[in-house]
Motif scaffolding. Structure first.
Motif, mmCIF file in Angstrom:
data_model
loop_
_atom_site.group_PDB
_atom_site.id
_atom_site.type_symbol
_atom_site.label_atom_id
_atom_site.label_comp_id
_atom_site.label_asym_id
_atom_site.label_seq_id
_atom_site.Cartn_x
_atom_site.Cartn_y
_atom_site.Cartn_z
ATOM 1 N N LEU A 81 69.343 91.905 19.195
ATOM 2 C CA LEU A 81 70.470 92.838 19.222
ATOM 3 C C LEU A 81 71.465 92.458 20.318
ATOM 4 C CD1 LEU A 81 68.800 96.365 18.734
ATOM 5 C CD2 LEU A 81 70.235 95.123 17.106
ATOM 6 N N GLN A 82 70.949 91.986 21.456
ATOM 7 C CA GLN A 82 71.820 91.614 22.570
ATOM 8 C C GLN A 82 72.550 90.302 22.303
ATOM 9 O OE1 GLN A 82 72.618 93.548 24.852
ATOM 10 N NE2 GLN A 82 70.932 94.599 25.864
ATOM 11 N N THR A 83 71.864 89.326 21.723
ATOM 12 C CA THR A 83 72.463 87.992 21.597
ATOM 13 C C THR A 83 73.286 87.820 20.328
ATOM 14 O OG1 THR A 83 70.457 87.094 20.534
ATOM 15 C CG2 THR A 83 70.603 86.966 22.950
ATOM 16 N N PRO A 88 79.376 97.040 17.551
ATOM 17 C CA PRO A 88 79.507 97.234 18.997
ATOM 18 C C PRO A 88 78.178 97.130 19.749
ATOM 19 C CG PRO A 88 79.507 99.358 17.899
ATOM 20 C CD PRO A 88 79.473 98.320 16.809
ATOM 21 N N VAL A 89 77.082 97.005 19.013
ATOM 22 C CA VAL A 89 75.750 96.966 19.628
ATOM 23 C C VAL A 89 75.429 95.548 20.079
ATOM 24 C CG1 VAL A 89 73.287 97.389 19.294
ATOM 25 C CG2 VAL A 89 74.983 98.876 18.187
ATOM 26 N N GLY A 90 75.191 95.388 21.359
ATOM 27 C CA GLY A 90 74.861 94.085 21.909
ATOM 28 C C GLY A 90 75.988 93.537 22.753
ATOM 29 N N VAL A 96 67.643 88.911 27.911
ATOM 30 C CA VAL A 96 66.282 89.000 27.389
ATOM 31 C C VAL A 96 65.771 90.425 27.590
ATOM 32 C CG1 VAL A 96 63.922 88.151 27.570
ATOM 33 C CG2 VAL A 96 65.831 86.572 27.866
ATOM 34 N N GLN A 97 65.337 91.048 26.507
ATOM 35 C CA GLN A 97 64.783 92.401 26.567
ATOM 36 C C GLN A 97 63.256 92.340 26.597
ATOM 37 O OE1 GLN A 97 68.136 94.320 26.906
ATOM 38 N NE2 GLN A 97 66.645 95.695 26.008
ATOM 39 N N GLY A 98 62.649 93.318 27.236
ATOM 40 C CA GLY A 98 61.189 93.383 27.274
ATOM 41 C C GLY A 98 60.733 94.791 27.593
ATOM 42 N N THR A 99 59.435 95.026 27.510
ATOM 43 C CA THR A 99 58.879 96.352 27.752
ATOM 44 C C THR A 99 59.069 96.741 29.211
ATOM 45 O OG1 THR A 99 57.212 95.822 26.095
ATOM 46 C CG2 THR A 99 56.862 97.800 27.390
ATOM 47 N N SER A 100 59.549 97.962 29.424
ATOM 48 C CA SER A 100 59.925 98.407 30.760
ATOM 49 C C SER A 100 58.744 98.993 31.530
ATOM 50 C CB SER A 100 61.035 99.457 30.665
ATOM 51 O OG SER A 100 61.337 99.995 31.927
ATOM 52 N N PHE A 101 58.609 98.587 32.802
ATOM 53 C CA PHE A 101 57.628 99.190 33.706
ATOM 54 C C PHE A 101 58.078 100.576 34.167
ATOM 55 C CE2 PHE A 101 56.206 94.755 34.543
ATOM 56 C CZ PHE A 101 54.850 94.944 34.340
ATOM 57 N N ALA A 102 59.392 100.818 34.144
ATOM 58 C CA ALA A 102 59.929 102.032 34.753
ATOM 59 C C ALA A 102 59.358 103.294 34.128
ATOM 60 C CB ALA A 102 61.449 102.041 34.632
ATOM 61 N N THR A 305 74.214 98.361 26.809
ATOM 62 C CA THR A 305 73.570 99.673 26.889
ATOM 63 C C THR A 305 73.236 100.201 25.504
ATOM 64 O OG1 THR A 305 74.867 100.118 28.893
ATOM 65 C CG2 THR A 305 73.773 101.991 27.869
ATOM 66 N N TYR A 306 74.140 100.015 24.549
ATOM 67 C CA TYR A 306 73.842 100.406 23.162
ATOM 68 C C TYR A 306 72.578 99.697 22.665
ATOM 69 C CZ TYR A 306 78.598 102.352 22.702
ATOM 70 O OH TYR A 306 79.753 103.089 22.844
ATOM 71 N N ALA A 307 72.513 98.398 22.889
ATOM 72 C CA ALA A 307 71.369 97.609 22.409
ATOM 73 C C ALA A 307 70.084 98.018 23.112
ATOM 74 C CB ALA A 307 71.637 96.122 22.621
ATOM 75 N N ASP A 308 70.187 98.304 24.403
ATOM 76 C CA ASP A 308 69.034 98.778 25.174
ATOM 77 C C ASP A 308 68.441 100.031 24.531
ATOM 78 O OD1 ASP A 308 67.776 97.650 27.337
ATOM 79 O OD2 ASP A 308 68.715 98.941 28.820
ATOM 80 N N GLY A 309 69.319 101.015 24.260
ATOM 81 C CA GLY A 309 68.849 102.279 23.720
ATOM 82 C C GLY A 309 68.380 102.185 22.284
ATOM 83 N N LEU A 310 69.142 101.523 21.421
ATOM 84 C CA LEU A 310 68.748 101.422 20.019
ATOM 85 C C LEU A 310 67.496 100.569 19.859
ATOM 86 C CD1 LEU A 310 72.205 101.093 18.221
ATOM 87 C CD2 LEU A 310 70.687 103.078 18.334
ATOM 88 N N GLY A 311 67.367 99.535 20.684
ATOM 89 C CA GLY A 311 66.147 98.729 20.650
ATOM 90 C C GLY A 311 64.927 99.564 20.989
ATOM 91 N N THR A 312 65.063 100.455 21.963
ATOM 92 C CA THR A 312 63.972 101.354 22.336
ATOM 93 C C THR A 312 63.672 102.350 21.223
ATOM 94 O OG1 THR A 312 64.352 101.185 24.712
ATOM 95 C CG2 THR A 312 63.319 103.201 23.942
ATOM 96 N N ALA A 313 64.722 102.930 20.617
ATOM 97 C CA ALA A 313 64.528 103.924 19.563
ATOM 98 C C ALA A 313 63.801 103.324 18.366
ATOM 99 C CB ALA A 313 65.873 104.505 19.138
#
Length: 485
Positions: A81-83, A88-90, A96-102, A305-313
């Motif tokens: 989605l990012q690359t 407007p997404v990405g 590089v996206q990955g599973t978040s520790f936060a 930010t769009y890609a971050d959120g939609l990727g998580t959803a």
């Protein structure tokens, strides 16, 4: 340093440039190796907290494999989605996206000891939190004022402090061994495997260069794995059993664990989305600055930010955990000098391939918990260090010290008080509703809210600050960041 054979300096700074495939493929896989361990570790931690068995003969073994599999698959999809982008997404950047520790301190109380039954609320929170995260893309530029380094540094530090206990428990033998009172817990044999990983990781980080240095944790775990085989902590038969039981190919299963709305989960994930969004903004800025020598555009920040959120959803629908941009890969881009988003696309495709082959997850699951503990001790410590590094940008006058002190004291105090109690014992939050108790127990959300509110409402200069010394003689000493003004 960039390799001249990859292209001209102007080409290497262009996100749309594709290096020759013979160079692009290894560079893409290098990005995967740099983030691989960090990407699958949160799934293993959450599965362990839920009570899934760690042995290949456990009835929950397939659930462990599935969560590891989804971590790889949806990290790859979110990276695409990012690359590649969709409208407007990405960001159209090598992110590089990955599973978040936060999110781990939020997730553990939601699933602790509940097995598969605790995952419906978790993934409901992941889905809705991801959609909220995507919405932040519309306002991310206007809310950054509420999240200065004083706030974000505190939150990241608190995340690391909440996780360090997990690393020690893993290195000592794992939570199941601790809960059962096994004599092996904390034994020299257990600690030796963890220490091998730590020493190899430190050696490579300080004395190696290039990919060996970037993949120090991964190589350390591989060496620890071989050590565990050598001392009998792991057997070839166990590896064979895990490999045999895992399928060669499997597709993701939508709503595998059901779907449930939990106020604690939804509120927790939405609040932590602010932290993840700001982290992504920082990573995007780091990529454009380090790789192209320019500031990130508004369009790139919004798209990321769009890609971050939609990727998580989307990940939440299929049983994967929240995604975020990975900072270690930002450093890799700065090191190689290759800004091409298509290189990262190759890495994303490799992650997706691994995610569709459960046998890869089966091999990862055979890593002894003590060996993994050595790796996560380093990784979680780096989370704390990253928070401290962010706090170094703060001007430590009395006002900021008060904000930090109150937020840290309440947040860390709640975290320590609740986590060190026996199950069923009274705690400081026992009279709160279940949802608020779960949110408060993490310590992170109370600390973040206190820091944000105090930072917004307190005057820039406390009364008498210009004439009084900071307690302990800190004002005017050290790095020059301490101030009485």
């Amino acid at each position: 340093m960039a390799d001249d054979s990859l292209g001209s300096p102007l080409q290497l700074r262009d996100p749309n440039y594709t290096p020759p495939l013979i160079k692009a493929v290894p560079l893409g896989i290098q990005h995967v190796l740099a983030m691989f361990v960090s990407n699958v570790t949160p799934a293993i931690i959450v599965a362990g907290a839920a009570g899934f068995g760690f042995g290949s003969n456990s009835p929950d073994f397939s659930e462990l494999l599935y969560m590891i599999q989804m971590s790889m698959l949806f990290a790859g999809i979110a990276t695409l989605l990012q690359t590649v982008t969709i409208g407007p997404v990405g960001a159209a950047l090598p992110i590089v996206q990955g599973t978040s520790f936060a999110f781990i301190p939020i997730m553990i109380p939601l699933v602790a000891g509940k097995g598969v039954d605790g995952l419906a609320a978790l993934f409901g929170g992941v889905l809705l939190g991801g959609l909220f995260h995507a919405l932040l893309g519309t306002v991310i530029g206007r809310i950054r004022f509420a999240l200065p380094p004083l706030v974000t540094g505190l939150v990241v530090t608190m995340i690391g402090l909440a996780l360090v206990k997990v690393g020690i428990e893993y290195a000592a033998g794992g939570v199941p061994a601790k809960a059962s009172g096994a004599e092996s817990y904390g034994s020299l044999r257990s600690w030796s495997a963890a220490l091998v990983v730590i020493f190899v990781t430190l050696g490579l980080k300080f004395f190696a260069r290039g990919m060996l240095s970037m993949s120090a944790v991964l190589v350390g775990i591989l060496v620890g794995y071989l050590y565990a085989l050598g001392i009998g902590m792991l057997s070839v038969e166990a590896i064979g059993t895990s490999w045999t039981r895992a399928a060669s190919f499997a597709l993701p299963d939508p709503f595998r664990y059901g779907f449930e709305f939990s106020a604690a989960a939804v509120v927790g994930f939405c609040l932590m989305a602010f932290v993840s969004a700001v982290e992504t903004v920082g990573d995007v800025s780091g990529i454009t600055k380090g790789g192209a020598g320019r500031e990130a555009t508004d369009r790139e920040i919004k798209g990321a930010t769009y890609a971050d959120g939609l990727g998580t959803a989307v990940a939440g629908i299929f049983g994967a955990l929240p995604n975020t941009s990975f900072s270690q890969n930002v450093g890799l881009i700065a090191m190689t000098g290759v800004m091409s988003r298509h290189v990262v696309t190759i890495g994303a495709l490799f992650l997706i391939l691994c995610g569709l082959v459960p046998k890869v997850g089966a091999l990862i699951r055979t890593v002894p918990i003590e060996v993994l503990g050595g790796g996560v001790i380093v990784m979680f410590g780096m989370v704390v260090a990253a928070g401290v590094s962010m706090l170094s940008d703060v001007v430590w006058n009395r006002r900021n010290m008060v904000v930090f002190a109150v937020a840290l004291s309440v947040g860390l105090g709640l975290q320590l008080e609740v986590m060190n109690l026996a199950p069923g014992a009274p705690n400081a939050l026992q009279h709160l509703p279940d949802s608020l108790r779960i949110l408060g127990a993490s310590g992170i959300l109370p600390a973040a809210l206190i820091a944000i509110v105090l930072n917004l409402v307190l005057p820039e200069q406390l009364s008498g600050e210009s004439t009084e010394e900071v307690s302990g003689g800190l004002a005017g000493h050290g790095s020059g960041r301490f101030s009485q003004d």
